[in-house]
Design a protein around this motif. Structure first.
Motif, mmCIF file in Angstrom:
data_model
loop_
_atom_site.group_PDB
_atom_site.id
_atom_site.type_symbol
_atom_site.label_atom_id
_atom_site.label_comp_id
_atom_site.label_asym_id
_atom_site.label_seq_id
_atom_site.Cartn_x
_atom_site.Cartn_y
_atom_site.Cartn_z
ATOM 1 N N VAL A 132 -15.289 26.204 43.397
ATOM 2 C CA VAL A 132 -15.879 27.530 43.188
ATOM 3 C C VAL A 132 -14.936 28.600 43.723
ATOM 4 O O VAL A 132 -14.717 29.637 43.078
ATOM 5 N N GLU A 133 -14.363 28.349 44.894
ATOM 6 C CA GLU A 133 -13.439 29.311 45.496
ATOM 7 C C GLU A 133 -12.238 29.568 44.593
ATOM 8 O O GLU A 133 -11.793 30.712 44.449
ATOM 9 N N GLU A 134 -11.742 28.513 43.960
ATOM 10 C CA GLU A 134 -10.620 28.645 43.022
ATOM 11 C C GLU A 134 -10.963 29.613 41.893
ATOM 12 O O GLU A 134 -10.194 30.509 41.564
ATOM 13 N N LYS A 135 -12.130 29.412 41.295
ATOM 14 C CA LYS A 135 -12.568 30.258 40.174
ATOM 15 C C LYS A 135 -12.822 31.690 40.629
ATOM 16 O O LYS A 135 -12.470 32.644 39.942
ATOM 17 N N LEU A 136 -13.429 31.834 41.798
ATOM 18 C CA LEU A 136 -13.700 33.178 42.311
ATOM 19 C C LEU A 136 -12.404 33.918 42.626
ATOM 20 O O LEU A 136 -12.312 35.128 42.423
ATOM 21 N N SER A 137 -11.398 33.206 43.111
ATOM 22 C CA SER A 137 -10.100 33.834 43.388
ATOM 23 C C SER A 137 -9.496 34.422 42.116
ATOM 24 O O SER A 137 -8.940 35.516 42.128
ATOM 25 N N LEU A 138 -9.628 33.689 41.016
ATOM 26 C CA LEU A 138 -9.137 34.190 39.727
ATOM 27 C C LEU A 138 -9.915 35.435 39.308
ATOM 28 O O LEU A 138 -9.335 36.402 38.813
ATOM 29 N N ALA A 139 -11.229 35.407 39.517
ATOM 30 C CA ALA A 139 -12.073 36.554 39.161
ATOM 31 C C ALA A 139 -11.717 37.775 40.011
ATOM 32 O O ALA A 139 -11.639 38.901 39.499
ATOM 33 N N VAL A 140 -11.478 37.563 41.295
ATOM 34 C CA VAL A 140 -11.111 38.670 42.191
ATOM 35 C C VAL A 140 -9.768 39.275 41.772
ATOM 36 O O VAL A 140 -9.611 40.496 41.724
ATOM 37 N N GLU A 141 -8.829 38.415 41.451
ATOM 38 C CA GLU A 141 -7.513 38.887 41.005
ATOM 39 C C GLU A 141 -7.645 39.739 39.743
ATOM 40 O O GLU A 141 -7.062 40.818 39.639
ATOM 41 N N LEU A 142 -8.441 39.270 38.794
ATOM 42 C CA LEU A 142 -8.673 40.009 37.551
ATOM 43 C C LEU A 142 -9.379 41.336 37.829
ATOM 44 O O LEU A 142 -9.023 42.378 37.259
ATOM 45 N N ALA A 143 -10.368 41.323 38.709
ATOM 46 C CA ALA A 143 -11.096 42.548 39.057
ATOM 47 C C ALA A 143 -10.153 43.576 39.695
ATOM 48 O O ALA A 143 -10.211 44.764 39.360
ATOM 49 N N ARG A 144 -9.306 43.137 40.599
ATOM 50 C CA ARG A 144 -8.355 44.057 41.253
ATOM 51 C C ARG A 144 -7.413 44.682 40.239
ATOM 52 O O ARG A 144 -7.134 45.875 40.301
ATOM 53 N N ARG A 145 -6.914 43.866 39.314
ATOM 54 C CA ARG A 145 -6.006 44.390 38.287
ATOM 55 C C ARG A 145 -6.678 45.418 37.402
ATOM 56 O O ARG A 145 -6.033 46.312 36.872
ATOM 57 N N ASN A 146 -7.988 45.280 37.238
ATOM 58 C CA ASN A 146 -8.744 46.185 36.374
ATOM 59 C C ASN A 146 -9.524 47.234 37.148
ATOM 60 O O ASN A 146 -10.415 47.883 36.609
ATOM 61 N N GLU A 147 -9.181 47.358 38.433
ATOM 62 C CA GLU A 147 -9.751 48.389 39.309
ATOM 63 C C GLU A 147 -11.282 48.342 39.366
ATOM 64 O O GLU A 147 -11.953 49.368 39.318
ATOM 65 N N ILE A 148 -11.804 47.135 39.463
ATOM 66 C CA ILE A 148 -13.246 46.950 39.625
ATOM 67 C C ILE A 148 -13.499 46.802 41.118
ATOM 68 O O ILE A 148 -12.867 45.992 41.786
ATOM 69 N N SER A 149 -14.423 47.594 41.631
ATOM 70 C CA SER A 149 -14.663 47.627 43.082
ATOM 71 C C SER A 149 -15.380 46.374 43.566
ATOM 72 O O SER A 149 -16.011 45.648 42.787
ATOM 73 N N LEU A 150 -15.308 46.173 44.875
ATOM 74 C CA LEU A 150 -16.019 45.059 45.497
ATOM 75 C C LEU A 150 -17.521 45.192 45.264
ATOM 76 O O LEU A 150 -18.200 44.198 44.987
ATOM 77 N N GLY A 151 -18.027 46.406 45.335
ATOM 78 C CA GLY A 151 -19.451 46.643 45.089
ATOM 79 C C GLY A 151 -19.860 46.235 43.690
ATOM 80 O O GLY A 151 -20.908 45.602 43.491
ATOM 81 N N GLU A 152 -19.027 46.597 42.703
ATOM 82 C CA GLU A 152 -19.312 46.224 41.313
ATOM 83 C C GLU A 152 -19.243 44.704 41.140
ATOM 84 O O GLU A 152 -20.074 44.114 40.447
#
Length: 124
Positions: free
Chosen positions: A92-112
């Motif tokens: 799960v952590e592996e998949k979430l890390s990919l999601a976090v990386e994608l969110a950061r690149r697309n300027e999606i906040s932690l709250g979102e």
């Protein structure tokens, strides 16, 4: 044991086999001590080379998911519940890390991201 091979996938066949068997073990569908199909039988059922099934089983043994008993076959290795839980969390952590990386690149906040994760988790 149901394994599906996708010939059009870029993932090598032996990796498709190992990932599906790992998932069956982690889900409790294959239990400690349970015998896996013989190399020849699995190869015949999947219509693939025995060499490919051998490589998949060797990889599973190297990672500690199965044990091989000469002359008897491969069996699901005994793992503690804690070890299995750790493996599930790692996946799960592996998949979430990919999601976090994608969110950061697309300027999606932690709250979102938190709200999105909460929504997805609560969906049926």
């Amino acid at each position: 044991m149901e394994i599906t091979i996708h010939n059009s996938s870029e993932v090598p066949i032996y990796e498709q086999i190992t990932s599906q068997i790992k998932q069956l073990i982690l889900n409790g569908e294959l239990e400690s001590g349970e015998a896996l199909p013989s190399l020849r039988l699995l190869a015949k059922e999947l219509r693939i080379s025995v060499i490919t099934t051998k490589r998949a089983y060797e990889e599973l043994e190297r990672e500690g998911y199965v044990t091989s008993v000469p002359g008897k076959g491969c069996f699901v290795a005994g793992k503690s519940r804690q070890l299995l839980q750790e493996e599930k969390l790692r996946m799960v952590e592996e998949k979430l890390s990919l999601a976090v990386e994608l969110a950061r690149r697309n300027e999606i906040s932690l709250g979102e991201m938190t709200e999105l994760l909460k929504t997805l988790y609560e969906e049926d």
